[in-house]
Design a protein around this motif. Structure first.
Motif, PDB file in Angstrom:
ATOM      1  N   ALA A 143      90.923  46.649  16.235  1.00  0.00           N
ATOM      2  CA  ALA A 143      89.581  46.378  15.358  1.00  0.00           C
ATOM      3  C   ALA A 143      88.386  46.717  16.375  1.00  0.00           C
ATOM      4  CB  ALA A 143      90.384  45.506  14.284  1.00  0.00           C
ATOM      5  N   ILE A 144      89.139  45.146  16.790  1.00  0.00           N
ATOM      6  CA  ILE A 144      87.103  44.414  18.360  1.00  0.00           C
ATOM      7  C   ILE A 144      87.345  46.192  18.940  1.00  0.00           C
ATOM      8  CG2 ILE A 144      86.795  43.086  19.312  1.00  0.00           C
ATOM      9  CD1 ILE A 144      88.057  41.352  17.972  1.00  0.00           C
ATOM     10  N   GLY A 145      88.180  46.605  19.309  1.00  0.00           N
ATOM     11  CA  GLY A 145      88.215  47.233  20.997  1.00  0.00           C
ATOM     12  C   GLY A 145      87.329  48.906  19.865  1.00  0.00           C
ATOM     13  N   CYS A 146      87.694  48.882  18.838  1.00  0.00           N
ATOM     14  CA  CYS A 146      86.912  50.221  18.314  1.00  0.00           C
ATOM     15  C   CYS A 146      85.783  50.327  17.369  1.00  0.00           C
ATOM     16  CB  CYS A 146      88.488  50.748  17.338  1.00  0.00           C
ATOM     17  SG  CYS A 146      89.295  51.325  18.151  1.00  0.00           S
ATOM     18  N   THR A 147      85.635  48.877  17.034  1.00  0.00           N
ATOM     19  CA  THR A 147      84.553  48.114  16.550  1.00  0.00           C
ATOM     20  C   THR A 147      82.935  47.899  17.756  1.00  0.00           C
ATOM     21  OG1 THR A 147      84.892  47.224  15.388  1.00  0.00           O
ATOM     22  CG2 THR A 147      82.895  46.600  15.274  1.00  0.00           C
ATOM     23  N   VAL A 148      83.242  47.428  19.088  1.00  0.00           N
ATOM     24  CA  VAL A 148      82.651  47.274  20.295  1.00  0.00           C
ATOM     25  C   VAL A 148      83.001  48.212  20.742  1.00  0.00           C
ATOM     26  CG1 VAL A 148      82.712  46.674  22.481  1.00  0.00           C
ATOM     27  CG2 VAL A 148      83.565  45.240  20.455  1.00  0.00           C
ATOM     28  N   VAL A 149      82.926  49.720  21.033  1.00  0.00           N
ATOM     29  CA  VAL A 149      82.874  51.488  20.981  1.00  0.00           C
ATOM     30  C   VAL A 149      81.682  51.704  20.985  1.00  0.00           C
ATOM     31  CG1 VAL A 149      83.470  53.296  22.088  1.00  0.00           C
ATOM     32  CG2 VAL A 149      84.972  51.522  22.861  1.00  0.00           C
ATOM     33  N   LEU A 150      81.775  51.503  19.274  1.00  0.00           N
ATOM     34  CA  LEU A 150      81.113  52.388  18.347  1.00  0.00           C
ATOM     35  C   LEU A 150      79.431  51.439  18.610  1.00  0.00           C
ATOM     36  CD1 LEU A 150      80.684  54.090  16.040  1.00  0.00           C
ATOM     37  CD2 LEU A 150      81.267  52.853  14.417  1.00  0.00           C
ATOM     38  N   LEU A 151      79.617  50.587  18.358  1.00  0.00           N
ATOM     39  CA  LEU A 151      78.360  50.159  18.385  1.00  0.00           C
ATOM     40  C   LEU A 151      77.799  49.551  20.536  1.00  0.00           C
ATOM     41  CD1 LEU A 151      79.464  46.425  17.782  1.00  0.00           C
ATOM     42  CD2 LEU A 151      78.331  47.762  16.355  1.00  0.00           C
ATOM     43  N   ALA A 152      78.336  50.067  20.979  1.00  0.00           N
ATOM     44  CA  ALA A 152      77.746  50.204  22.434  1.00  0.00           C
ATOM     45  C   ALA A 152      77.416  51.932  22.662  1.00  0.00           C
ATOM     46  CB  ALA A 152      79.084  50.135  23.398  1.00  0.00           C
ATOM     47  N   GLU A 153      78.800  53.098  21.996  1.00  0.00           N
ATOM     48  CA  GLU A 153      77.127  53.556  21.504  1.00  0.00           C
ATOM     49  C   GLU A 153      75.957  54.276  21.075  1.00  0.00           C
ATOM     50  OE1 GLU A 153      78.281  56.421  22.877  1.00  0.00           O
ATOM     51  OE2 GLU A 153      79.788  55.598  24.789  1.00  0.00           O
ATOM     52  N   THR A 154      76.431  53.816  19.830  1.00  0.00           N
ATOM     53  CA  THR A 154      75.355  53.538  18.952  1.00  0.00           C
ATOM     54  C   THR A 154      73.912  53.184  19.349  1.00  0.00           C
ATOM     55  OG1 THR A 154      76.671  53.696  16.988  1.00  0.00           O
ATOM     56  CG2 THR A 154      74.756  53.017  16.732  1.00  0.00           C
ATOM     57  N   GLY A 155      74.064  51.846  19.662  1.00  0.00           N
ATOM     58  CA  GLY A 155      73.158  50.953  21.029  1.00  0.00           C
ATOM     59  C   GLY A 155      72.594  51.996  21.730  1.00  0.00           C
ATOM     60  N   ARG A 156      73.176  52.905  22.320  1.00  0.00           N
ATOM     61  CA  ARG A 156      72.934  53.526  24.057  1.00  0.00           C
ATOM     62  C   ARG A 156      71.838  54.774  23.673  1.00  0.00           C
ATOM     63  NH1 ARG A 156      75.548  54.493  28.761  1.00  0.00           N
ATOM     64  NH2 ARG A 156      77.712  53.839  27.775  1.00  0.00           N
ATOM     65  N   ARG A 157      72.010  54.495  22.363  1.00  0.00           N
ATOM     66  CA  ARG A 157      71.067  55.761  22.017  1.00  0.00           C
ATOM     67  C   ARG A 157      69.886  55.192  20.165  1.00  0.00           C
ATOM     68  NH1 ARG A 157      76.440  57.955  21.781  1.00  0.00           N
ATOM     69  NH2 ARG A 157      76.449  60.098  22.483  1.00  0.00           N
ATOM     70  N   SER A 158      69.638  53.980  20.300  1.00  0.00           N
ATOM     71  CA  SER A 158      68.870  53.212  20.070  1.00  0.00           C
ATOM     72  C   SER A 158      67.412  52.371  20.548  1.00  0.00           C
ATOM     73  CB  SER A 158      69.832  52.485  18.951  1.00  0.00           C
ATOM     74  OG  SER A 158      70.659  53.065  18.189  1.00  0.00           O
ATOM     75  N   ARG A 159      66.893  52.627  19.676  1.00  0.00           N
ATOM     76  CA  ARG A 159      65.426  52.339  20.117  1.00  0.00           C
ATOM     77  C   ARG A 159      65.497  50.568  20.760  1.00  0.00           C
ATOM     78  NH1 ARG A 159      62.671  49.359  16.498  1.00  0.00           N
ATOM     79  NH2 ARG A 159      63.723  48.881  14.013  1.00  0.00           N
ATOM     80  N   ALA A 160      64.820  50.363  21.510  1.00  0.00           N
ATOM     81  CA  ALA A 160      65.178  48.746  22.121  1.00  0.00           C
ATOM     82  C   ALA A 160      65.701  47.693  20.919  1.00  0.00           C
ATOM     83  CB  ALA A 160      63.822  47.931  22.703  1.00  0.00           C
ATOM     84  N   THR A 161      64.247  47.735  20.600  1.00  0.00           N
ATOM     85  CA  THR A 161      65.119  46.103  18.510  1.00  0.00           C
ATOM     86  C   THR A 161      66.059  46.661  18.515  1.00  0.00           C
ATOM     87  OG1 THR A 161      62.667  46.019  18.309  1.00  0.00           O
ATOM     88  CG2 THR A 161      64.124  45.302  16.970  1.00  0.00           C
ATOM     89  N   THR A 162      66.924  47.530  18.065  1.00  0.00           N
ATOM     90  CA  THR A 162      67.907  47.818  17.698  1.00  0.00           C
ATOM     91  C   THR A 162      69.123  48.149  18.175  1.00  0.00           C
ATOM     92  OG1 THR A 162      67.032  49.885  16.037  1.00  0.00           O
ATOM     93  CG2 THR A 162      69.521  50.159  16.568  1.00  0.00           C
ATOM     94  N   ARG A 163      68.640  48.418  19.976  1.00  0.00           N
ATOM     95  CA  ARG A 163      70.015  48.339  21.056  1.00  0.00           C
ATOM     96  C   ARG A 163      70.683  46.795  20.929  1.00  0.00           C
ATOM     97  NH1 ARG A 163      67.586  51.705  23.950  1.00  0.00           N
ATOM     98  NH2 ARG A 163      66.102  49.856  25.369  1.00  0.00           N
ATOM     99  N   THR A 164      69.119  45.799  21.211  1.00  0.00           N
ATOM    100  CA  THR A 164      69.237  44.835  21.726  1.00  0.00           C
ATOM    101  C   THR A 164      70.344  44.169  20.878  1.00  0.00           C
ATOM    102  OG1 THR A 164      67.372  44.108  22.687  1.00  0.00           O
ATOM    103  CG2 THR A 164      68.069  42.448  22.209  1.00  0.00           C
ATOM    104  N   ALA A 165      69.872  44.594  19.455  1.00  0.00           N
ATOM    105  CA  ALA A 165      71.236  43.758  18.588  1.00  0.00           C
ATOM    106  C   ALA A 165      72.337  44.157  18.254  1.00  0.00           C
ATOM    107  CB  ALA A 165      70.559  44.075  16.641  1.00  0.00           C
ATOM    108  N   LEU A 166      72.858  45.401  18.872  1.00  0.00           N
ATOM    109  CA  LEU A 166      73.572  45.907  18.615  1.00  0.00           C
ATOM    110  C   LEU A 166      75.008  45.888  19.854  1.00  0.00           C
ATOM    111  CD1 LEU A 166      73.396  49.921  17.592  1.00  0.00           C
ATOM    112  CD2 LEU A 166      74.196  47.957  15.789  1.00  0.00           C
TER     113      LEU A 166
END
Length: 284
Positions: A143-166
């Motif tokens: 559960a944590i592994g899949c969630t972290v991968v999703l957050l990292a990939e989404t954050g990589r494509r997001s603007r700075a504030t969202t990327r920081t949060a993710l």
């Protein structure tokens, strides 16, 4: 006696981590943005003496946390370890020759008081050292592994504030997993000594620790500490407490009244942590 050791070690761990995080973020903000989510970011930061000082404090904090988890439950240790800025802010105020504001004092009172309320309702920790089997860990790891991968990939494509949060949310979840694994590995060492190296937990601690380090430094590098640190400080203990209940069979309050007090204490502590993490002292 075991509870006293756990409490003192957890509080010292909180103080060390709070100061170390602020020092690390100051250095991480100087790193190139393109290095986020790469081991190269850590190697680049390792060239900065300031970051190495912060890293030393963080390593010390996790050694103390391991000691605390050897003698105490996750539901006891992690709320105490989340009080890092209760200790760090006065030290930072003294170092910077700045006074604590009323907001800072309110944050300290809320955090300390909320944690105290949460701990009052805890039942006594069971005797013995709990070492969960692999099958008990698998759902949490997936559960944590899949969630972290999703957050990292989404954050990589997001603007700075969202990327920081993710990135910060991913780091918090990974730190929570690291806390649980540290407790399991510490239990192995306590019961089996060096034979613990024949089990999977110590090696998973190292792997998850590296991932947590990369995620946290990427979050510090991507944006303001006022975004990343509240998320890490709030979500890590929550996740660790849930892991304590789900994997280690630890208990929260045993009555409706005590559970209500714990919920109020947790909410108060979270409010205090957010206030402290947004203090000018933490962001300076």
């Amino acid at each position: 006696m075991h509870t006293a050791v756990a409490v003192v070690a957890a509080l010292l761990s909180a103080m060390s981590f709070g100061v170390g995080s602020v020092v690390q973020q100051t250095a991480a903000r100087r790193a190139p943005a393109q290095e986020s989510l790469r081991l190269r970011l850590v190697l680049e930061l390792a060239r900065q003496p300031m970051w190495l000082v912060g890293m030393g404090l963080v390593v010390l904090s996790y050694a103390l946390l391991g000691l605390a988890l050897t003698f105490g439950a996750l539901v006891l240790v992690q709320p105490l370890a989340a009080t890092d800025l209760v200790f760090a802010l006065p030290l930072l105020a003294w170092r910077g020759r700045m006074g604590l504001t009323r907001q800072d004092m309110a944050g300290i009172a809320c955090t300390a008081g909320g944690v105290a309320m949460f701990l009052v309702g805890l039942p006594p920790s069971p005797e013995g050292t709990a070492i969960p089997a692999v099958r008990q860990w698998l759902p949490v790891l997936l559960a944590i592994g899949c969630t972290v991968v999703l957050l990292a990939e989404t954050g990589r494509r997001s603007r700075a504030t969202t990327r920081t949060a993710l990135f910060a949310i991913g780091a918090a979840l990974t730190f929570a997993l690291l806390d649980g694994l540290t407790k399991s590995a510490a239990g192995r060492v306590r019961t089996e000594g060096l034979d613990a190296l024949g089990h999977w937990e110590p090696y998973m601690v190292v792997l998850v620790g590296v991932i947590a380090l990369i995620l946290s430094q990427s979050s510090y590098q991507a944006g303001s500490l006022a975004i990343s640190l509240p998320l890490i400080d709030c979500l890590e203990p929550m996740g660790a407490v849930l892991i304590g209940v789900a994997v280690f069979g630890e208990q929260l309050a045993t009555s409706t009244w005590a559970l209500a007090v714990q919920a109020l204490g947790a909410a108060t502590a979270v409010a205090g942590i957010v206030i402290l993490d947004r203090s000018p002292l933490a962001r300076a």
